[in-house]
Design an enzyme around this catalytic site. Structure first.
Site, PDB file in Angstrom:
ATOM      1  CB  CYS A   1      -0.765   2.478   3.112  1.00 11.10           C
ATOM      2  SG  CYS A   1       0.898   1.947   2.664  1.00 11.10           S
TER       3      CYS A   1
ATOM      4  CG  HIS B   1      -1.948   8.532   1.552  1.00  8.50           C
ATOM      5  ND1 HIS B   1      -1.870   7.772   2.709  1.00  8.50           N
ATOM      6  CD2 HIS B   1      -1.259   7.832   0.604  1.00  8.50           C
ATOM      7  CE1 HIS B   1      -1.173   6.687   2.478  1.00  8.50           C
ATOM      8  NE2 HIS B   1      -0.785   6.688   1.222  1.00  8.50           N
TER       9      HIS B   1
ATOM     10  CG  HIS C   1       3.461   5.867   4.588  1.00  9.85           C
ATOM     11  ND1 HIS C   1       2.387   5.391   5.318  1.00  9.85           N
ATOM     12  CD2 HIS C   1       3.161   5.610   3.292  1.00  9.85           C
ATOM     13  CE1 HIS C   1       1.495   4.879   4.495  1.00  9.85           C
ATOM     14  NE2 HIS C   1       1.934   5.005   3.254  1.00  9.85           N
TER      15      HIS C   1
END
Length: 401
Positions: free
Chosen positions: A164, A295, A329
Site C-alpha cells: 500500500c 492513511h 483503499h
C-alpha cells in the site's frame, strides 16, 4: 525555525480516475460532499458468500490501441483513462526533453491479475487459456511498460510494489532521478484494479468491512478495497508560463519499522519517523502543515497508531481526515490517489474533505476535520502505510518562485 530544505519537484499535470469519477467536476463534488462517490455493495466477489463494499470504477474505459494489444488488460485501460487526461503535457515534455530523458515509474500491487483470474476460469471450463492471454499481463512491470510503449518513452522504466506504499515510493524515486540529473522528467503514479485474489486475501485477514468504512470511528471494523489510476508528470523546473504558484512535491519521507508482517507498530513509531523525514526534506515545521490526509484505513490498529503518531508531531493543531470512504483503499495506487486529491485541493482551492465521523473513538486524539476549512496557504501531508511497516509520507504545496 525551519530546517534546510532540498530541491522541490514540480508537478506539471495530473490525471486521475477512481470511484469518484474522472472529470474534475465529479471529483470536486465528491470531495465537497455534494455528490456520492461510486462505493458499491458487492455480494458476489467474496468466496465466503458474504458482501463487502468496493470502490469500483464504473465509467467506460478506453480501448487499448491495436498495436499494443499485448498490453490489453483492465488495469492498463484504467491507466489509459488517466494518461489521456495529461497526454498533451507528456507529449510536450517529450518534444522538449526527448524520449530518452523521461522516466516512467509506476506503483502497483495487482497489475493484470484480474485478467489472469478470468483466463484461469476459462481454462478450468474450456481446458485451455484464451488465445489472447499472456502471463506477462499479470507481471508487476506490465503497466509501466505499457505507458512507456504508449508514448515511445525510452528512459528508465519500472514498477515498484511495496503493497500500500507502492505509489508513494515512486515519488521518492522520481526525486532521486531528477536531482541526480539522470532524467529531466518523470511520469509517476499508481494503478491498481479490483481483483478477487486481493479481496479474498483481505477477507481472510478479517480486514474487510461489509459497510462503508468508518475511519477513526468507535465502530470502525475494516477497510473497503477500491481501484484507481493516478498519474503525474514531474520535472525539476517550474512552469514559467504559469500565472499561478507552482504546485510541487515539497518533501518525502520513508521508514521501514518491520514490526510485523501485517500489523503496524502499535505506537506508530515508523509512521512518525516517515512524517518527520518528510518535514525535514521539505524544510518545514509542523505549523506549516494545514492538512493531513491520513492513511486512515478504518482498521482498529492502523487508525489508533496513526492517530498517536500524528498527535506527537502536530498535537491537535492540524486538520486530519481520511478519504478512503470516497475511493476505497486503492492498495498500490493509494499514495498516488491521495496525491492526486492533494493536487486538486491545491490547484482549485477546494475546501478540505470532511471526515463525517459519527462517533469518534476514545483512542483517537487528533482533531478530525468536521467543519468546512481551506488550507490558507499551508501545505498538505499525505500518509500511506504498508505491510511490514513500510511507511511513506509526502508533502505537497505551492512554490512561488
Amino acid at each position: 525555525m525551519t530546517t534546510q530544505k532540498s530541491q522541490p519537484i514540480f508537478i506539471q499535470d495530473c490525471g486521475f480516475h477512481s470511484a469518484m469519477g474522472a472529470s474534475h467536476t465529479q471529483i470536486h463534488q465528491c470531495l465537497s460532499g455534494l455528490h456520492a462517490s461510486n462505493m458499491l455493495q458487492d455480494d458476489h466477489i467474496l468466496n465466503t458468500g458474504t458482501s463487502t463494499v468496493i470502490g469500483r470504477v464504473t465509467d467506460s474505459l478506453p480501448d487499448i490501441p491495436a498495436h499494443l494489444a499485448d498490453f490489453d488488460t483492465r488495469n492498463n485501460q484504467l491507466a489509459l483513462s488517466a494518461i489521456q487526461q495529461i497526454e498533451t503535457s507528456v507529449n510536450n515534455a517529450i518534444a522538449q526533453y526527448g524520449q530518452q530523458r523521461i522516466a516512467v515509474i509506476i506503483g502497483t500491487s495487482t497489475s493484470g491479475i484480474a485478467d489472469g483470474e478470468i483466463a484461469y476460469q476459462h481454462k478450468s471450463q474450456a481446458g485451455d487459456f484464451p488465445s489472447d492471454f499472456n502471463y506477462r499481463k499479470q507481471e508487476l512491470g506490465n503497466c509501466s511498460d505499457f505507458i512507456a510503449a504508449y508514448f515511445g518513452i525510452t528512459g528508465p522504466c519500472y514498477s515498484i510494489s511495496t503493497a500500500c506504499s507502492s505509489s508513494g515510493r515512486v515519488f521518492i524515486t522520481a526525486q532521486r532521478l531528477l536531482r541526480s540529473g539522470i532524467v529531466d522528467a518523470v511520469l509517476v503514479g499508481g494503478v491498481d484494479s479490483i481483483c478477487r485474489l486481493t479481496l479474498n486475501g483481505f477477507n481472510g485477514l478479517e480486514a474487510l468491512s461489509n459497510t462503508l468504512c468508518k475511519p477513526f470511528d468507535a465502530t470502525r471494523d475494516g477497510i473497503n478495497i477500491g481501484e484507481s489510476a493516478a498519474l503525474m508528470l514531474l520535472t525539476g523546473q517550474p512552469e514559467t508560463n504559469n500565472k499561478q504558484p507552482n504546485i510541487a512535491l515539497l518533501g518525502a519521507g520513508d521508514s521501514s519499522d518491520a514490526h510485523h508482517i501485517s500489523a503496524p507498530h502499535p505506537d506508530g513509531l515508523g509512521a512518525e519517523q516517515a512524517m518527520q523525514k518528510a518535514l525535514d526534506d521539505a524544510g518545514l515545521n509542523a505549523e506549516n502543515i494545514g492538512y493531513v490526509n491520513a492513511h486512515g484505513t478504518a482498521t482498529p490498529l492502523n487508525d489508533s497508531m496513526e492517530s498517536k503518531a500524528i498527535y506527537r508531531l502536530f498535537a491537535n493543531h492540524v486538520a486530519v481526515s481520511s478519504t478512503k470512504p470516497l475511493t476505497g483503499h486503492t492498495l498500490g495506487a493509494a499514495s498516488a490517489t491521495e496525491a492526486a486529491i492533494a493536487w486538486h485541493i491545491l490547484k482549485y482551492d477546494l475546501e478540505l474533505p470532511l471526515q463525517h465521523c459519527k462517533d469518534k473513538a476514545e483512542d483517537i486524539e487528533v482533531s478530525l476535520l468536521e467543519t468546512p476549512t481551506k488550507l490558507h496557504g499551508k501545505a498538505i501531508l499525505s500518509n500511506s502505510f504498508a505491510f511490514g511497516g513500510n511507511n511513506i509520507s509526502l508533502i505537497f504545496g505551492f512554490i512561488n518562485d
